[in-house]
Design a protein around this motif. Structure first.
Motif, PDB file in Angstrom:
ATOM      1  N   VAL A 122       0.827  -1.211   0.000  1.00 59.89           N
ATOM      2  CA  VAL A 122       0.000   0.000   0.000  1.00 59.89           C
ATOM      3  C   VAL A 122       0.861   1.260   0.000  1.00 59.89           C
ATOM      4  O   VAL A 122       0.339   2.366   0.093  1.00 59.89           O
ATOM      5  CB  VAL A 122      -0.987   0.036   1.200  1.00 59.89           C
ATOM      6  CG1 VAL A 122      -1.966  -1.127   1.134  1.00 59.89           C
ATOM      7  CG2 VAL A 122      -0.249   0.039   2.525  1.00 59.89           C
ATOM      8  N   HIS A 125       3.342   4.678   4.499  1.00 63.00           N
ATOM      9  CA  HIS A 125       2.233   5.345   5.194  1.00 63.00           C
ATOM     10  C   HIS A 125       2.462   5.264   6.700  1.00 63.00           C
ATOM     11  O   HIS A 125       3.374   4.576   7.154  1.00 63.00           O
ATOM     12  CB  HIS A 125       0.890   4.681   4.843  1.00 63.00           C
ATOM     13  CG  HIS A 125       0.771   3.283   5.372  1.00 63.00           C
ATOM     14  ND1 HIS A 125       1.390   2.207   4.799  1.00 63.00           N
ATOM     15  CD2 HIS A 125       0.101   2.796   6.450  1.00 63.00           C
ATOM     16  CE1 HIS A 125       1.113   1.108   5.481  1.00 63.00           C
ATOM     17  NE2 HIS A 125       0.336   1.442   6.496  1.00 63.00           N
ATOM     18  N   ASP A 127       0.194   5.040  10.617  1.00 64.94           N
ATOM     19  CA  ASP A 127      -1.095   4.791  11.248  1.00 64.94           C
ATOM     20  C   ASP A 127      -1.131   5.469  12.613  1.00 64.94           C
ATOM     21  O   ASP A 127      -0.089   5.739  13.206  1.00 64.94           O
ATOM     22  CB  ASP A 127      -1.310   3.279  11.445  1.00 64.94           C
ATOM     23  CG  ASP A 127      -1.288   2.534  10.118  1.00 64.94           C
ATOM     24  OD1 ASP A 127      -2.019   2.941   9.211  1.00 64.94           O
ATOM     25  OD2 ASP A 127      -0.517   1.553   9.998  1.00 64.94           O
ATOM     26  N   VAL A 131       0.428  -1.668  15.744  1.00 69.61           N
ATOM     27  CA  VAL A 131       0.119  -2.870  14.949  1.00 69.61           C
ATOM     28  C   VAL A 131       1.287  -3.868  15.036  1.00 69.61           C
ATOM     29  O   VAL A 131       2.451  -3.467  15.081  1.00 69.61           O
ATOM     30  CB  VAL A 131      -0.191  -2.484  13.480  1.00 69.61           C
ATOM     31  CG1 VAL A 131       1.009  -1.875  12.764  1.00 69.61           C
ATOM     32  CG2 VAL A 131      -0.729  -3.667  12.677  1.00 69.61           C
ATOM     33  N   ARG A 140       8.594 -10.744   2.432  1.00 71.70           N
ATOM     34  CA  ARG A 140       8.243  -9.347   2.151  1.00 71.70           C
ATOM     35  C   ARG A 140       9.265  -8.440   2.824  1.00 71.70           C
ATOM     36  O   ARG A 140       9.687  -8.707   3.954  1.00 71.70           O
ATOM     37  CB  ARG A 140       6.840  -9.064   2.686  1.00 71.70           C
ATOM     38  CG  ARG A 140       6.226  -7.823   2.108  1.00 71.70           C
ATOM     39  CD  ARG A 140       4.739  -7.812   2.344  1.00 71.70           C
ATOM     40  NE  ARG A 140       4.141  -6.622   1.795  1.00 71.70           N
ATOM     41  CZ  ARG A 140       2.923  -6.211   2.064  1.00 71.70           C
ATOM     42  NH1 ARG A 140       2.167  -6.919   2.869  1.00 71.70           N
ATOM     43  NH2 ARG A 140       2.445  -5.115   1.531  1.00 71.70           N
ATOM     44  N   ASN A 197       0.123 -11.362   4.855  1.00 67.35           N
ATOM     45  CA  ASN A 197       0.493 -10.639   6.071  1.00 67.35           C
ATOM     46  C   ASN A 197      -0.718 -10.473   6.969  1.00 67.35           C
ATOM     47  O   ASN A 197      -1.816 -10.228   6.482  1.00 67.35           O
ATOM     48  CB  ASN A 197       1.038  -9.245   5.738  1.00 67.35           C
ATOM     49  CG  ASN A 197       2.492  -9.304   5.381  1.00 67.35           C
ATOM     50  OD1 ASN A 197       2.826  -9.348   4.204  1.00 67.35           O
ATOM     51  ND2 ASN A 197       3.360  -9.333   6.372  1.00 67.35           N
TER      52      ASN A 197
HETATM   53  C1  AKG Z   1      -0.497  -2.129   8.458  1.00 70.95           C
HETATM   54  O1  AKG Z   1      -1.220  -2.995   8.968  1.00 70.95           O
HETATM   55  O2  AKG Z   1      -0.312  -1.006   8.989  1.00 70.95           O
HETATM   56  C2  AKG Z   1       0.163  -2.371   7.180  1.00 70.95           C
HETATM   57  O3  AKG Z   1       0.897  -1.544   6.755  1.00 70.95           O
HETATM   58  C3  AKG Z   1      -0.095  -3.653   6.477  1.00 70.95           C
HETATM   59  C4  AKG Z   1      -0.308  -3.434   5.033  1.00 70.95           C
HETATM   60  C5  AKG Z   1      -0.211  -4.707   4.230  1.00 70.95           C
HETATM   61  O4  AKG Z   1      -0.355  -5.791   4.756  1.00 70.95           O
HETATM   62  O5  AKG Z   1       0.034  -4.565   3.042  1.00 70.95           O
END
Ligand code: AKG
Length: 373
Positions: A122, A125, A127, A131, A140, A197
């Protein structure tokens, strides 16, 4: 599957939780995926399930939202499908949340699962939430940057990214590895192979949500009807001024409501035990009679909690999906909150009380707990 996480939780909480990102190499030994890419793709075709497809080809990002009808148009590189709250829809996947119960249940949110082909992700980024990202099948590359003020931009209206960042973590994760990322640390996962993931995500309310939620509680219960009064009023020089003592009294009226522990605790229990995602509720048909539930438990059957159902204890009251369980059998409801699988031994004498059995029957007949058959 019983997932065992090899982690010294005291050390982790002291050094990393909400402080620093870290890679937990081989957190899960001999990791077995609870779901296959095909099953995940199937879930993303369901109406009730929240899913997205993110692709990136030659720097052009695209996002579409499920339910999806087909994946035939997708090539072999540069895309990911992400499915939210899989713990609600896929029982084996919900077991991946259990090892993280060292963090209180009320802070836990959901399990997001992504499937990515090579080059999928994605993009960079950040959050607002903690997590743990578990690497399932495939490899990955995960990069995590320092928490600094960063400009955010939208390469697509539904995708919020940050500028490229210098990595403080840059590792190829293999099945069973975990990267923990506290709020605000930019991160980017770039798939090297077809990979799965698992993001075990947490939630933390902000004051805005709480004030708004508490206001709803006050309205629904018609609290706070007591009106401002000023029998001690004396003549003043400035008619347009609201005086500091008046402001204090007005503020006090509001604080008195929030400061009332009964109201505050009850509101918080109701508020925080609500799930942010739809539940896969399937009330039994026909409903159980109380006596049947008694017999089944007596014969050794166990009650399983529906995936994603939030069951939390505040003081002596337990809350289920936004509602207080009113009973004098504190020990029994405490066991229901503590354990995902409930046995008759955990309920003890409460089972012999018809009022408790009625409460339990209502919960089972709502689809919140079910017998494994
Ligand atoms: C998140 O959970 O903050 C991720 O960046 C996971 C994104 C993904 O699995 O591609």
């Amino acid at each position: 599957m019983d997932y065992q996480l090899d982690l010294d939780w005291n050390d982790f909480l002291q050094r990393y939780w909400q402080k620093r990102p870290v890679v937990l190499k081989r957190g899960f030994k001999n990791f077995v995926d609870p779901i296959s890419p095909d099953e995940l793709a199937g879930l993303a075709m369901e109406n009730e399930v929240d899913s997205r497809l993110v692709s990136n080809h030659d720097g052009k990002w695209n996002v579409s939202h499920g339910p999806f009808e087909s994946y035939d148009h997708l090539g072999e590189t540069g895309w990911s499908v992400l499915v939210q709250a899989v713990d609600h829809w896929h029982e084996p996947s919900s077991h991946l949340m259990t090892p993280f119960r060292h963090i209180p249940d009320w802070r836990m949110d959901d399990l997001m699962i992504s499937f990515s082909v090579p080059g999928g992700g994605v993009g960079p980024h950040l959050d607002q939430y903690d997590v743990f990202i578990i690497q399932g099948t495939g490899r990955r590359r995960w990069r995590v940057g320092e928490k600094v003020a960063m400009k955010q931009h939208c390469p697509h209206p539904d995708l919020l990214q940050v500028e490229p960042f210098d990595a403080i973590i840059d590792e190829e994760l293999e099945p069973g590895d975990i990267v923990y990322i506290p709020p605000g640390f930019p991160h980017d996962g770039y798939s090297l192979e077809n990979s799965l993931n698992y993001s075990v995500g947490f939630r933390a309310p902000n004051a805005r949500e709480m004030v708004s939620g508490f206001a709803d509680y006050v309205l629904s219960r018609e609290l706070g009807s007591h009106r401002y009064s000023d029998p001690e009023l004396v003549e003043r020089e400035h008619p347009a001024e609201v005086q500091p003592a008046e402001l204090d009294k007005l503020r006090g009226m509001m604080l008195d409501l929030i400061g009332n522990p009964t109201h505050f605790n009850n509101w918080f229990g109701e508020f925080i035990s609500q799930s942010r995602h739809e539940l896969d509720l399937a009330p039994p048909e026909p409903p159980y009679q109380a006596g049947e539930i008694y017999e089944l438990l007596e014969s050794g059957e166990t009650l399983e909690r529906l995936g994603g159902l939030r069951v939390l204890r505040v003081g002596d009251t337990c809350y289920v999906n936004g509602e207080a369980m009113t009973t004098k059998h504190i020990g029994a409801v405490d066991a229901i909150a503590r354990h995902k699988t409930v046995t008759k031994e955990m309920l003890g004498d409460a089972l012999d009380d018809p009022s408790f059995l009625a409460l339990l029957s209502a919960l089972v007949n709502s689809g919140y707990w079910y017998f494994n058959d």
